[in-house]
Design a protein around this motif. Structure first.
Motif, PDB file in Angstrom:
ATOM      1  N   HIS A 151      -1.914   2.166  -4.370  1.00  0.00           N
ATOM      2  CA  HIS A 151      -2.600   3.005  -3.391  1.00  0.00           C
ATOM      3  C   HIS A 151      -1.858   4.331  -3.296  1.00  0.00           C
ATOM      4  O   HIS A 151      -2.293   5.335  -3.796  1.00  0.00           O
ATOM      5  N   HIS A 171      -0.684  -1.874   7.957  1.00  0.00           N
ATOM      6  CA  HIS A 171      -1.134  -0.970   6.894  1.00  0.00           C
ATOM      7  C   HIS A 171      -0.198   0.234   6.689  1.00  0.00           C
ATOM      8  O   HIS A 171       0.573   0.272   5.758  1.00  0.00           O
ATOM      9  N   LYS A 216      -9.716   5.194  -8.062  1.00  0.00           N
ATOM     10  CA  LYS A 216      -9.976   3.761  -8.011  1.00  0.00           C
ATOM     11  C   LYS A 216     -10.771   3.249  -9.204  1.00  0.00           C
ATOM     12  O   LYS A 216     -10.796   2.055  -9.465  1.00  0.00           O
ATOM     13  N   HIS A 262       0.812  -1.230   0.000  1.00  0.00           N
ATOM     14  CA  HIS A 262       0.000   0.000   0.000  1.00  0.00           C
ATOM     15  C   HIS A 262       0.839   1.270   0.000  1.00  0.00           C
ATOM     16  O   HIS A 262       0.490   2.234  -0.651  1.00  0.00           O
ATOM     17  N   HIS A 263       1.886   1.271   0.820  1.00  0.00           N
ATOM     18  CA  HIS A 263       2.538   2.545   1.078  1.00  0.00           C
ATOM     19  C   HIS A 263       4.037   2.469   0.865  1.00  0.00           C
ATOM     20  O   HIS A 263       4.695   1.606   1.427  1.00  0.00           O
ATOM     21  N   HIS A 321      -7.190  11.231   1.969  1.00  0.00           N
ATOM     22  CA  HIS A 321      -5.783  11.558   2.159  1.00  0.00           C
ATOM     23  C   HIS A 321      -5.509  13.009   1.782  1.00  0.00           C
ATOM     24  O   HIS A 321      -6.188  13.576   0.935  1.00  0.00           O
ATOM     25  N   HIS A 357      -9.469   8.433   7.895  1.00  0.00           N
ATOM     26  CA  HIS A 357      -8.530   7.701   7.048  1.00  0.00           C
ATOM     27  C   HIS A 357      -7.431   8.667   6.658  1.00  0.00           C
ATOM     28  O   HIS A 357      -7.694   9.753   6.192  1.00  0.00           O
ATOM     29  N   GLY A 411      -8.580   7.546  -4.125  1.00  0.00           N
ATOM     30  CA  GLY A 411      -8.104   7.020  -2.857  1.00  0.00           C
ATOM     31  C   GLY A 411      -6.999   7.945  -2.382  1.00  0.00           C
ATOM     32  O   GLY A 411      -7.246   9.051  -1.909  1.00  0.00           O
ATOM     33  N   HIS A 412      -5.778   7.494  -2.614  1.00  0.00           N
ATOM     34  CA  HIS A 412      -4.660   8.307  -2.188  1.00  0.00           C
ATOM     35  C   HIS A 412      -4.349   9.407  -3.187  1.00  0.00           C
ATOM     36  O   HIS A 412      -4.594   9.258  -4.376  1.00  0.00           O
ATOM     37  N   LEU A 425      -3.170   4.594   8.923  1.00  0.00           N
ATOM     38  CA  LEU A 425      -2.002   5.203   8.293  1.00  0.00           C
ATOM     39  C   LEU A 425      -1.066   5.747   9.360  1.00  0.00           C
ATOM     40  O   LEU A 425      -1.449   5.856  10.512  1.00  0.00           O
TER      41      LEU A 425
HETATM   42  S1  RUQ Z   1      -4.672   3.550   2.022  1.00  0.00           S
HETATM   43  S2  RUQ Z   1      -5.900   4.566  -0.924  1.00  0.00           S
HETATM   44 CU1  RUQ Z   1      -5.936   5.008   1.612  1.00  0.00          CU
HETATM   45 CU2  RUQ Z   1      -3.409   1.879   2.257  1.00  0.00          CU
HETATM   46 CU3  RUQ Z   1      -5.204   2.701   0.136  1.00  0.00          CU
END
Ligand code: RUQ
Ligand code: CUA
Ligand code: CA
Length: 639
Positions: free
Chosen positions: A507, A182, A467, A133-134, A394, A338, A445-446, A251
Motif C-alpha cells: 500500500h 489502519h 493497484k 499497510h503503512h 493520497h 481517504h 492507491g498510495h 489514516l
Molecule cells: S491505505 S492504498 Cu490508501 Cu492503508 Cu491502502
C-alpha cells in the motif's frame, strides 16, 4: 473456449477491463451514485499523453555495480511483511518478515521470532496472518534519523517495530479493544518539550467500530460500538493511552511541532452499513491535542475498557465542545475522505475526498487557534478545497509547494499547487491550481515522494502504487503483479521513468535517502544471552528435556553427530561463529519443520518434540562455502 486470442495488448480490451472494474463496483451498489461521479468537471485541464513508454535515457538506470540513491521501505498488504527496495532501480533488496511466517530466515519458526510475534500457551503462534499497510520511520529534527520503522497489522490490530540497522522486526504490540487498525504515524517532536525533537510516540488509528469491550455484549446494537485512537511508546512499545472518538479513523498524520496528530474519518455517520457510511455530505479530519490528552491521563481522568489497563480518554464530540478543555477537534472535510498528509513546511494537512473530487487543505495554526478559543468553528480551519479529479486518495509533496494526489478513479496522478489552491479559495479566479495530470497504469492507491514526509522533501521521485497492472507486464495467470510507477518530479513536467513490479500488495511506503540508513555488518555475539560457547556446546539432558548447543563455522557444524531419544523435547541453539559479513548458514531438519538461518555472530534457537525416530541430516540451506553441500550433521532420534 477460445483462449488463443491474445487480447492482452488490445487498448479496447484494457479500457473495457477498467470500465469493468468500475461497472462492477457500481452494480454492487458500491458508491454507485457518488462515484458516478459527483461534481465531475468537464473543463479539467488536458491530460498529458499517457506515459506508456519510459523516457529516453531513463533516469532509473543504475549501472551494474552502482548503488541506488534511495531506499524505499514499503508494506506488503495481506502478505504481512515489509519490503526494502532500491530506487530508482526498483531492485528488491530485502523482504522483512513481520506478521507472516518466513522459512528462509526462520521467522515464526525460531523461539526468538515466536516470542516477538506472540504465542499461545502451547508455544504455537497466536496468529499466522497479517495485513501491513503503512510503514513510517522515526524522526529527529523533522527528518528521518535511521533508528526505527513501524508497520501496522490491520487484521489483528498490531504495531510492529523494525530496527533499521538490522532491518529486522524486534517488537510487536497488540492494541486492546481495536479492530481494523489502519493508519500509523510517529510523532516528530514532543508536544510540550521541544528539546525532545525526535520520535517518542507512534499514533494508531482504529478503523472499525466494535463493542467496547468486545466480549459478546451489544452485538445487535452497533450504535453503542466505538473506535479508539491509540498512542504507543516508541521505545517500550507499550500502549500509553487511547482516545475514544465519534466516527472512525483511517489514516494518520502528525504535525512537525509535535502538538497534533490527526486522522481522517469516512464514517462520521457512525454507521454500520455501506449506505449509512455515505449518508453525510461531509466527513471529518479529527485533530488530537496530544498534550491535553496526556494531562488528563496524568490527572487520572480516564476510564479503562474490559480487561485492558490502558487509560482511555473521551474524545467524543459531546464531551469536547468547549475548546478550552477539548482533546479533539473535528474539522469537516470532503465526503468519505481517504488519506491525510502533512506538508513538509509543517503548515498544512491535506485530506483527499475519495467520494468528493476535492482535496481539503487544513491550516494547522488555525486548528491551534480553535483550541485557544480564537477560531469560531473547526470548519474555519479549512483554507482550500480545490477540485482535483475523481477518487482522490493520497497526497505526496515535493517540498516546493506542490502536492501530488493519486486519483483512483481517473487513474491519474494530479500535481497541484497548495498556495494557488489557497488563493483560489480566497477568491482569486486566476489562481492556477492544477499544474499537470499524468495517466498512471492503473488505478493508484498510495503514492509517496522521496523524503516527502520530512522537512527534507527533495522533489526528486514520486512512486505511484497502482493497484492494477493488466497489460504492463507479461501475464502470470489471473493474478497480476502491481505496477509501482516511478515518476521523476524534479522537472517542470512529470516524467515516467520506470514500471516496477510488486507482488501483491504493497500500500504505502517511504523513500529515504541512502545516507540516512546505517546498517550493521555483523551481529554482536554477546547481544544474544543464549549464545553457544565452546564450553557449553554439546548435548545436555534434564529428564526428557534436551539442550543441543551447536556452533557453525564454514563449512561445518560443531557436532557431526547429534543423538536424542524419541519423545524428547529438544531445544536446538545455533550460534554462527563466522565473522565475515554475509557469511550466513542455514539449519534445516527434514520432517521436523525446522528451517532458519544464522547470520555472522548471531544465535537462534528452536524447540520441538522429537516425536519420530530415525536418522535425519541436519543440513545447511544457505550457500556459504565451496563445501556448503557437505555442511551437514547426522541428527539421530533413537526409538
Ligand atoms: S491505505 S492504498 Cu490508501 Cu492503508 Cu491502502
Ligand atoms: Cu553453511 Cu551452507
Ligand atoms: Ca461518510
Amino acid at each position: 473456449m477460445d483462449s488463443s486470442k491474445d487480447d492482452s495488448k488490445d487498448e479496447a480490451h484494457i479500457t473495457a477491463s477498467r470500465r469493468g472494474f468500475l461497472g462492477r463496483s457500481a452494480a454492487m451498489g458500491l458508491v454507485g451514485v457518488s462515484l458516478g461521479l459527483a461534481g465531475c468537471k468537464e473543463d479539467a485541464p488536458a491530460k498529458t499523453a499517457s506515459a506508456g513508454a519510459p523516457a529516453k535515457g531513463a533516469a532509473n538506470e543504475v549501472a551494474p555495480g552502482q548503488l541506488d540513491d534511495y531506499y524505499a521501505f514499503t508494506s506488503a498488504g495481506h502478505g504481512g511483511e515489509a519490503r526494502v527496495i532500491g530506487l530508482p532501480s526498483g531492485r528488491t533488496l530485502k523482504r522483512i518478515p513481520v506478521f507472516n511466517i518466513d522459512c528462509m530466515v526462520g521467522w515464526g519458526i525460531t523461539n526468538e521470532s515466536k516470542a516477538i510475534m506472540g504465542t499461545k500457551a502451547d508455544g504455537s503462534l497466536k496468529y499466522i496472518t497479517g495485513d501491513t499497510h503503512h510503514v513510517h520511520a522515526s524522526y529527529k529534527d523533522g527528518t528521518y534519523d535511521g533508528r526505527f520503522m513501524w508497520v501496522n497489522d490491520k487484521i489483528h490490530s498490531r504495531l510492529a517495530r523494525i530496527r533499521m540497522d538490522t532491518m529486522e522486526c524486534d517488537k510487536i504490540v497488540q492494541l486492546p479493544n481495536v479492530m481494523g487498525f489502519h493508519g500509523i504515524f510517529p510523532d516528530k517532536c514532543d508536544p510540550v518539550d521541544a528539546k525532545i525533537n525526535y520520535t517518542t510516540r507512534v499514533f494508531c488509528g482504529g478503523e472499525f467500530s466494535i463493542p467496547l469491550p468486545n466480549d459478546g455484549r451489544d452485538l445487535d446494537d452497533p450504535s453503542k460500538w466505538g473506535a479508539l485512537f491509540s498512542c504507543v511508546d516508541a521505545s517500550t512499545m507499550e500502549v500509553r493511552w487511547q482516545v475514544r472518538v465519534d466516527g472512525n479513523m483511517d489514516l494518520v498524520a502528525t504535525s512537525y511541532d509535535g502538538k497534533f496528530a490527526a486522522s481522517n474519518q469516512y464514517n462520521t455517520e457512525n454507521a454500520a452499513d455501506l449506505a449509512g457510511m455515505m449518508a453525510a455530505e461531509r466527513d471529518a479530519c479529527v485533530f488530537f491535542h496530544v498534550a491535553r490528552i496526556e494531562q488528563l491521563v496524568k490527572a487520572g481522568k480516564f476510564t479503562t475498557i474490559g480487561a485492558s489497563k490502558v487509560p482511555v480518554v473521551d474524545g467524543r464530540k459531546a464531551a469536547n465542545a468547549d475548546p478550552a478543555t477539548a482533546v479533539t477537534c473535528y474539522v469537516p472535510v470532503g465526503k468519505n475522505p481517504h488519506g491525510v498528509n502533512a506538508s513538509p513546511d509543517g503548515k498544512y494537512f491535506v485530506c483527499s475526498g475519495k467520494l468528493s473530487p476535492t482535496a481539503t487543505v487544513i491550516d494547522l495554526s488555525l486548528v491551534a487557534q480553535w483550541y485557544e478559543g480564537k477560531l469560531k468553528q473547526p470548519r474555519d480551519a479549512v483554507v482550500a478545497e480545490p477540485e482535483i479529479g475523481l477518487g482522490p486518495l493520497h497526497t505526496a509533496f515535493d517540498g516546493k509547494g506542490n502536492a501530488y494526489t493519486s486519483l483512483f478513479l481517473d487513474s491519474q496522478c494530479v500535481k497541484w499547487n497548495v498556495a494557488a489552491a489557497i488563493a483560489q479559495f480566497k477568491g482569486d479566479k486566476n489562481a492556477k491550481v492544477i499544474i499537470e495530470k499524468m495517466d498512471v497504469q492503473y488505478q493508484p492507491g498510495h503514492n509517496y515522494a522521496s523524503m516527502g514526509e520530512t522537512k527534507e522533501a527533495d522533489g526528486k521521485y514520486l512512486n505511484s502504487g497502482n493497484k492494477f497492472s493488466k497489460d504492463r507486464f507479461l501475464p502470470v495467470g489471473p493474478l497480476h503483479p502491481e505496477t509501482e510507477q516511478l515518476i521523476d518530479i524534479s522537472g517542470a513536467k512529470m516524467r515516467l521513468v520506470a514500471d516496477h513490479t510488486a507482488y501483491s500488495e504493497p500500500h504505502d511506503g517511504i523513500i529515504v535517502r541512502r545516507d540516512i540508513v546505517k546498517t550493521r555488518q555483523i551481529y554482536t555475539m554477546e547481544d544474544f544471552p543464549n549464545h553457544v560457547t565452546p564450553d557449553n556446546a554439546g548435548v545436555t539432558r534434564h529428564g526428557n528435556k534436551v539442550q543441543v548447543r551447536l556452533m557453525s563455522q564454514a563449512p561445518a557444524y560443531s557436532m557431526p553427530i547429534i543423538k536424542v531419544k524419541k519423545g524428547d523435547e529438544v531445544t536446538l541453539t545455533l550460534t554462527n561463529y563466522d565473522k565475515v559479513e554475509d557469511l550466513t548458514h542455514g539449519c534445516a531438519l527434514p520432517t521436523y519443520n525446522i528451517n532458519f538461518i544464522v547470520n555472522p555472530q548471531e544465535t537462534k534457537s528452536v524447540t520441538f518434540k522429537a516425536d519420530h525416530a530415525g536418522a535425519y541430516w541436519l543440513y545447511c540451506t544457505h550457500f556459504c562455502h565451496a563445501l556448503h553441500l557437505e555442511m551437514r550433521s547426522r541428527f539421530l532420534v533413537e526409538a
